[in-house]
Design a protein around this motif. Structure first.
Motif, PDB file in Angstrom:
ATOM      1  N   ALA A 236      41.933 -11.286 -76.125  1.00  0.00           N
ATOM      2  CA  ALA A 236      41.972 -10.250 -77.238  1.00  0.00           C
ATOM      3  C   ALA A 236      42.454  -8.819 -76.494  1.00  0.00           C
ATOM      4  O   ALA A 236      43.466  -8.306 -77.209  1.00  0.00           O
ATOM      5  CB  ALA A 236      40.640  -9.940 -77.473  1.00  0.00           C
ATOM      6  N   LEU A 237      41.863  -8.827 -75.230  1.00  0.00           N
ATOM      7  CA  LEU A 237      42.717  -7.588 -74.392  1.00  0.00           C
ATOM      8  C   LEU A 237      44.121  -7.747 -74.132  1.00  0.00           C
ATOM      9  O   LEU A 237      45.048  -6.734 -74.528  1.00  0.00           O
ATOM     10  CB  LEU A 237      42.258  -7.459 -73.224  1.00  0.00           C
ATOM     11  CG  LEU A 237      40.668  -6.912 -73.224  1.00  0.00           C
ATOM     12  CD1 LEU A 237      40.130  -6.993 -71.562  1.00  0.00           C
ATOM     13  CD2 LEU A 237      40.481  -5.594 -73.665  1.00  0.00           C
ATOM     14  N   VAL A 238      44.679  -8.912 -73.847  1.00  0.00           N
ATOM     15  CA  VAL A 238      45.908  -9.193 -73.625  1.00  0.00           C
ATOM     16  C   VAL A 238      46.863  -8.977 -74.776  1.00  0.00           C
ATOM     17  O   VAL A 238      47.930  -8.355 -74.880  1.00  0.00           O
ATOM     18  CB  VAL A 238      46.128 -10.728 -73.023  1.00  0.00           C
ATOM     19  CG1 VAL A 238      47.785 -11.063 -72.800  1.00  0.00           C
ATOM     20  CG2 VAL A 238      45.596 -10.892 -71.391  1.00  0.00           C
ATOM     21  N   ALA A 239      46.274  -9.687 -75.993  1.00  0.00           N
ATOM     22  CA  ALA A 239      47.101  -9.574 -77.359  1.00  0.00           C
ATOM     23  C   ALA A 239      47.314  -8.224 -77.843  1.00  0.00           C
ATOM     24  O   ALA A 239      48.575  -7.764 -77.849  1.00  0.00           O
ATOM     25  CB  ALA A 239      46.236 -10.645 -78.110  1.00  0.00           C
ATOM     26  N   GLU A 240      46.314  -7.475 -77.605  1.00  0.00           N
ATOM     27  CA  GLU A 240      46.558  -6.047 -77.895  1.00  0.00           C
ATOM     28  C   GLU A 240      47.370  -5.292 -77.230  1.00  0.00           C
ATOM     29  O   GLU A 240      48.190  -4.833 -77.853  1.00  0.00           O
ATOM     30  CB  GLU A 240      44.896  -5.371 -77.933  1.00  0.00           C
ATOM     31  CG  GLU A 240      45.044  -3.820 -78.417  1.00  0.00           C
ATOM     32  CD  GLU A 240      45.497  -3.456 -79.462  1.00  0.00           C
ATOM     33  OE1 GLU A 240      45.644  -4.408 -80.335  1.00  0.00           O
ATOM     34  OE2 GLU A 240      45.500  -2.051 -79.596  1.00  0.00           O
ATOM     35  N   SER A 241      47.324  -5.689 -75.695  1.00  0.00           N
ATOM     36  CA  SER A 241      48.297  -4.811 -74.770  1.00  0.00           C
ATOM     37  C   SER A 241      49.666  -5.162 -75.159  1.00  0.00           C
ATOM     38  O   SER A 241      50.640  -4.530 -75.125  1.00  0.00           O
ATOM     39  CB  SER A 241      48.085  -5.339 -73.501  1.00  0.00           C
ATOM     40  OG  SER A 241      46.548  -4.595 -73.191  1.00  0.00           O
ATOM     41  N   THR A 242      49.942  -6.454 -75.253  1.00  0.00           N
ATOM     42  CA  THR A 242      51.440  -7.147 -75.356  1.00  0.00           C
ATOM     43  C   THR A 242      51.835  -6.434 -76.628  1.00  0.00           C
ATOM     44  O   THR A 242      53.114  -6.133 -76.765  1.00  0.00           O
ATOM     45  CB  THR A 242      50.957  -8.631 -75.711  1.00  0.00           C
ATOM     46  OG1 THR A 242      50.314  -9.051 -74.405  1.00  0.00           O
ATOM     47  CG2 THR A 242      52.484  -9.281 -75.680  1.00  0.00           C
ATOM     48  N   ARG A 243      50.965  -6.276 -77.845  1.00  0.00           N
ATOM     49  CA  ARG A 243      51.570  -5.652 -79.076  1.00  0.00           C
ATOM     50  C   ARG A 243      52.052  -4.303 -78.851  1.00  0.00           C
ATOM     51  O   ARG A 243      53.192  -3.850 -79.081  1.00  0.00           O
ATOM     52  CB  ARG A 243      50.602  -5.426 -80.154  1.00  0.00           C
ATOM     53  CG  ARG A 243      50.534  -6.753 -80.920  1.00  0.00           C
ATOM     54  CD  ARG A 243      49.909  -6.601 -82.270  1.00  0.00           C
ATOM     55  NE  ARG A 243      48.197  -6.245 -81.892  1.00  0.00           N
ATOM     56  CZ  ARG A 243      47.292  -7.405 -81.672  1.00  0.00           C
ATOM     57  NH1 ARG A 243      47.590  -8.527 -81.879  1.00  0.00           N
ATOM     58  NH2 ARG A 243      46.260  -6.917 -81.731  1.00  0.00           N
ATOM     59  N   GLN A 246      55.498  -4.358 -76.644  1.00  0.00           N
ATOM     60  CA  GLN A 246      56.281  -4.704 -77.334  1.00  0.00           C
ATOM     61  C   GLN A 246      57.199  -3.755 -78.141  1.00  0.00           C
ATOM     62  O   GLN A 246      58.390  -3.499 -78.305  1.00  0.00           O
ATOM     63  CB  GLN A 246      56.255  -5.927 -78.392  1.00  0.00           C
ATOM     64  CG  GLN A 246      57.274  -6.657 -78.964  1.00  0.00           C
ATOM     65  CD  GLN A 246      58.357  -7.184 -77.817  1.00  0.00           C
ATOM     66  OE1 GLN A 246      57.788  -7.868 -76.846  1.00  0.00           O
ATOM     67  NE2 GLN A 246      59.568  -7.010 -77.897  1.00  0.00           N
ATOM     68  N   LYS A 247      56.074  -2.845 -78.682  1.00  0.00           N
ATOM     69  CA  LYS A 247      56.762  -1.546 -79.413  1.00  0.00           C
ATOM     70  C   LYS A 247      57.652  -0.733 -78.492  1.00  0.00           C
ATOM     71  O   LYS A 247      58.720  -0.106 -78.752  1.00  0.00           O
ATOM     72  CB  LYS A 247      55.501  -0.817 -79.833  1.00  0.00           C
ATOM     73  CG  LYS A 247      55.107  -0.917 -81.518  1.00  0.00           C
ATOM     74  CD  LYS A 247      54.341  -0.026 -81.950  1.00  0.00           C
ATOM     75  CE  LYS A 247      52.802  -0.680 -82.031  1.00  0.00           C
ATOM     76  NZ  LYS A 247      51.727   0.382 -82.117  1.00  0.00           N
ATOM     77  N   VAL A 248      57.028  -0.272 -77.236  1.00  0.00           N
ATOM     78  CA  VAL A 248      57.897   0.149 -76.433  1.00  0.00           C
ATOM     79  C   VAL A 248      59.242  -0.522 -75.960  1.00  0.00           C
ATOM     80  O   VAL A 248      60.408   0.287 -76.003  1.00  0.00           O
ATOM     81  CB  VAL A 248      56.880   0.575 -75.112  1.00  0.00           C
ATOM     82  CG1 VAL A 248      57.922   1.344 -74.169  1.00  0.00           C
ATOM     83  CG2 VAL A 248      55.699   1.315 -75.614  1.00  0.00           C
ATOM     84  N   TYR A 249      59.219  -1.572 -75.704  1.00  0.00           N
ATOM     85  CA  TYR A 249      60.514  -2.355 -75.236  1.00  0.00           C
ATOM     86  C   TYR A 249      61.452  -2.289 -76.635  1.00  0.00           C
ATOM     87  O   TYR A 249      62.615  -1.939 -76.354  1.00  0.00           O
ATOM     88  CB  TYR A 249      60.241  -4.014 -75.127  1.00  0.00           C
ATOM     89  CG  TYR A 249      59.359  -4.201 -73.950  1.00  0.00           C
ATOM     90  CD1 TYR A 249      59.332  -3.218 -72.775  1.00  0.00           C
ATOM     91  CD2 TYR A 249      58.430  -4.961 -73.856  1.00  0.00           C
ATOM     92  CE1 TYR A 249      58.782  -3.420 -71.747  1.00  0.00           C
ATOM     93  CE2 TYR A 249      57.831  -5.335 -72.886  1.00  0.00           C
ATOM     94  CZ  TYR A 249      57.781  -4.529 -71.783  1.00  0.00           C
ATOM     95  OH  TYR A 249      57.079  -4.623 -70.658  1.00  0.00           O
ATOM     96  N   ASP A 250      61.052  -2.371 -77.794  1.00  0.00           N
ATOM     97  CA  ASP A 250      61.786  -2.373 -78.935  1.00  0.00           C
ATOM     98  C   ASP A 250      62.347  -1.025 -79.208  1.00  0.00           C
ATOM     99  O   ASP A 250      63.567  -0.658 -79.384  1.00  0.00           O
ATOM    100  CB  ASP A 250      61.033  -2.659 -80.117  1.00  0.00           C
ATOM    101  CG  ASP A 250      60.730  -4.143 -80.107  1.00  0.00           C
ATOM    102  OD1 ASP A 250      61.432  -4.909 -79.375  1.00  0.00           O
ATOM    103  OD2 ASP A 250      59.911  -4.460 -81.283  1.00  0.00           O
ATOM    104  N   LEU A 251      61.658   0.096 -78.902  1.00  0.00           N
ATOM    105  CA  LEU A 251      61.977   1.392 -78.962  1.00  0.00           C
ATOM    106  C   LEU A 251      63.066   1.774 -78.040  1.00  0.00           C
ATOM    107  O   LEU A 251      64.164   2.325 -78.016  1.00  0.00           O
ATOM    108  CB  LEU A 251      60.785   2.373 -78.692  1.00  0.00           C
ATOM    109  CG  LEU A 251      60.977   3.848 -78.874  1.00  0.00           C
ATOM    110  CD1 LEU A 251      61.377   4.172 -80.493  1.00  0.00           C
ATOM    111  CD2 LEU A 251      59.533   4.561 -78.688  1.00  0.00           C
TER     112      LEU A 251
END
Ligand code: ARG
Length: 579
Positions: A236-243, A246-251
């Motif tokens: 759960a921690l990994v999934a939340e962090s990954t999201r 990804q937002k930062v990478y996209d930005l």
């Protein structure tokens, strides 16, 4: 050859002259033909100086012999021996003009692809799960992404891998703390900023309470042993962090995706085998109960050999073990030729030791390169590691939002664009400014993060380059004619621009060779400045301009814009047509 570095092409001619005239075999690279800053000289060859000793002749004599045998009348005017034995070369205007004209419509803009493409595994990004990405992760993401783009453009195969910190001691304390609080998965899903505070609390407890620290360490072992209760929280921690990442990478426009995640956990199944392998090869020693490798050449201040800890005395594996497994995995299983790691300077010794041990173990062989692409820290205007006003570490998302906000002001000052387009441009300018400020500083050094300097319209900034490019587009729009019909050189500013445009291949090669994006930014800045001088001196659209000059200048304007756009794209920065 219609492509490539002019200096190398001249170098090849010099090599030919040496072969014919002095029976000397050297490569085009060793002929050291470099751009010159002397008046009236485009390139200078220094080969005579380095060869003189070997040939037992005065350098001037060697230089004269080279010039006498130089077969380059198509390319340069009368070569000239200067000083103790430099050879001054001035390219012929006609040759320059033809070369420049050939760049129009060439999507590689003269840059050749690698003769021998290699296979790179590129470790970049690499933030830590359950912690928000901070400004320190900015550099790895931005520099790594530029290197990815450059290597791919050069024709190499590049596999990015994001070495997420998703395993190890911090995880033990985090999960223990979650359990202490009687919390379950829902906490992990509550959102990253809560978890961030949670991390701080766990850290404090870990440092203050030895019993808690022991439990945390035991929890790490449980995690590594595949305990299901532990794994549920962990996922759960990994999934939340990954999201969040990804937002930062996209930005940022960084190309990493979920598919590139090869976190520390990925290598967990390999750790026993790596340890056994190192043991079987006789490379390990037991030190204080821990399995260690002592790669030669590393010692502490007291002169004692430094260990790379493979397995800790409690049976857990750490950072070093994982990186040994990483090297083995990418070199052996994925058959990569070059392992690159874009990680901060403080880890220089870690990587040097991992590389040395990996070579001892035979994971890396002669045909492999392994490079730690280190970088310095980002400083605040007070010269200390950048902090928020509250004293915490700066969060990347907040910083990027602020960059876009600042850029909105800059863009609104002089833009005639509609609101929607302005917002888009502000994003390109703001994010571009942050990335460019980073990429344009020598990566090994620290640099000071200054909004004013970063967003300045003059000087070595992305805004300056973006404006220069937008000006090119504006000229091309107003011209209402397709650029074409050859190039002619009638003015020194035109000639200087052509020379600069032809230096893109050399700039790209130098950037890749040293994994140093600031070399490309330096080139692009010089190009934009050269274009500005050209624009000030050579009228293009004025009605009294000869039609052939006008056509030629439009070609140069178009090629300048193409080079700026390509160059910025290789750095991961957008080049809007209008600002
Ligand atoms: N997660 C680490 C950190 O934040 C960086 C990992 C770099 N890559 C590696 N293979 N060790 O410091």
């Amino acid at each position: 050859m219609a492509h490539g570095d002019v200096g190398l092409e001249l170098g090849a001619r010099v090599a030919g002259a040496l072969r014919r005239g002095l029976d000397v075999e050297i490569t085009a690279v060793d002929a050291v033909v470099r751009p010159s800053t002397r008046d009236g000289v485009d390139y200078q060859c220094n080969a005579a100086m380095s060869l003189a000793k070997r040939l037992g002749k005065p350098p001037r004599e060697v230089a004269q012999a080279i010039v006498a045998h130089l077969d380059s009348a198509d390319l340069v005017d009368e070569p000239e021996v200067a000083g103790p034995g430099f050879i001054n070369l001035r390219l012929r205007d006609g040759w320059l003009a033809d070369r420049a004209a050939a760049l129009l419509g060439d999507e590689r803009l003269g840059v050749p692809t690698a003769d021998e493409p290699r296979r790179y595994a590129l470790d970049y990004g690499s933030p830590n799960v359950a912690k928000e990405m901070h400004i320190g992760h900015l550099r790895s993401s931005i520099i790594g992404d530029a290197i990815l783009r450059l290597l791919r453009f050069a024709g190499h195969q590049v596999t990015p891998h994001n070495h997420l910190g998703d395993w190890g001691t911090p995880f033990g304390m985090l999960i223990e703390h979650l359990l202490d609080e009687g919390a379950g998965v829902e906490v992990a899903e509550r959102g990253i900023s809560d978890l961030n505070r949670f991390y701080q609390q766990a850290r404090t407890k870990f440092d203050a309470d030895p019993a808690f620290a022991d439990r945390a360490r035991a929890r790490v072992v449980a995690l590594q042993g595949g305990d299901e209760e532990t794994l549920v929280l962990w996922r759960a921690l990994v999934a939340e962090s990954t999201r969040h990442f990804q937002k930062v990478y996209d930005l940022l426009g960084v190309r990493l995706t979920d598919a590139d995640i090869y976190g520390e956990s990925f290598y967990n199944p390999y750790l026993d085998a790596v340890t056994a392998d190192l043991e079987a090869k006789g490379l390990t020693e037991i030190s204080d109960g821990a399995v260690c490798v002592f790669p030669p050449g590393f010692s502490n201040r007291e002169g004692n050999p430094l260990p790379l800890i493979v397995r800790k005395s409690d049976g857990g594996y750490g950072y070093a073990a994982t990186d040994l497994a990483t090297a083995r995995y990418w070199a052996e299983e994925r058959d990569m030729t070059d392992l690159l790691y874009v990680v901060g300077n403080p880890q220089a010794q870690h990587f040097a030791m991992v590389f040395a041990a990996s070579r001892q173990a035979g994971y890396l062989t002669e045909g492999h390169t392994s490079v730690h692409i280190g970088f310095g820290t980002i400083l605040g205007e007070d010269g200390k590691t950048i902090r928020t006003r509250a004293g915490g570490s700066v969060k990347l998302v907040e910083l990027l939002a602020e960059a876009v906000e600042q850029a909105e002001k800059t863009v609104a000052e002089r833009s005639s664009l509609d609101a929607a387009r302005q917002a888009e441009v502000a994003r390109a300018v703001g994010i571009g400014a942050v990335k460019y400020a980073d990429l344009s500083s020598d990566r090994e050094k620290d640099y000071v993060f200054t909004w004013a300097r970063m967003l300045a319209k003059e000087g070595n900034t992305s805004v300056y380059l973006q404006y220069a490019n937008a000006r090119c587009h504006s000229i091309l729009r107003k011209a209402e004619q397709e650029p074409g019909g050859g190039v002619r050189i009638t003015d020194p500013a035109e000639r200087a621009l052509v020379l600069k445009l032809l230096q893109l291949p050399a700039a790209v090669a130098a950037t890749i060779e040293a994994y140093a994006p600031h070399k490309l930014t330096g080139y692009l800045y010089e190009l934009a400045a050269t274009f500005t001088t050209f624009y000030d001196n050579c009228p293009i659209l004025r009605s009294d301009v000869d039609p052939d000059d006008r056509a030629s200048r439009l070609v140069l304007t178009k090629v300048t814009s193409d080079v700026l756009t390509l160059g910025l794209d290789l750095l991961g920065i957008a080049a809007p047509h209008e600002l």
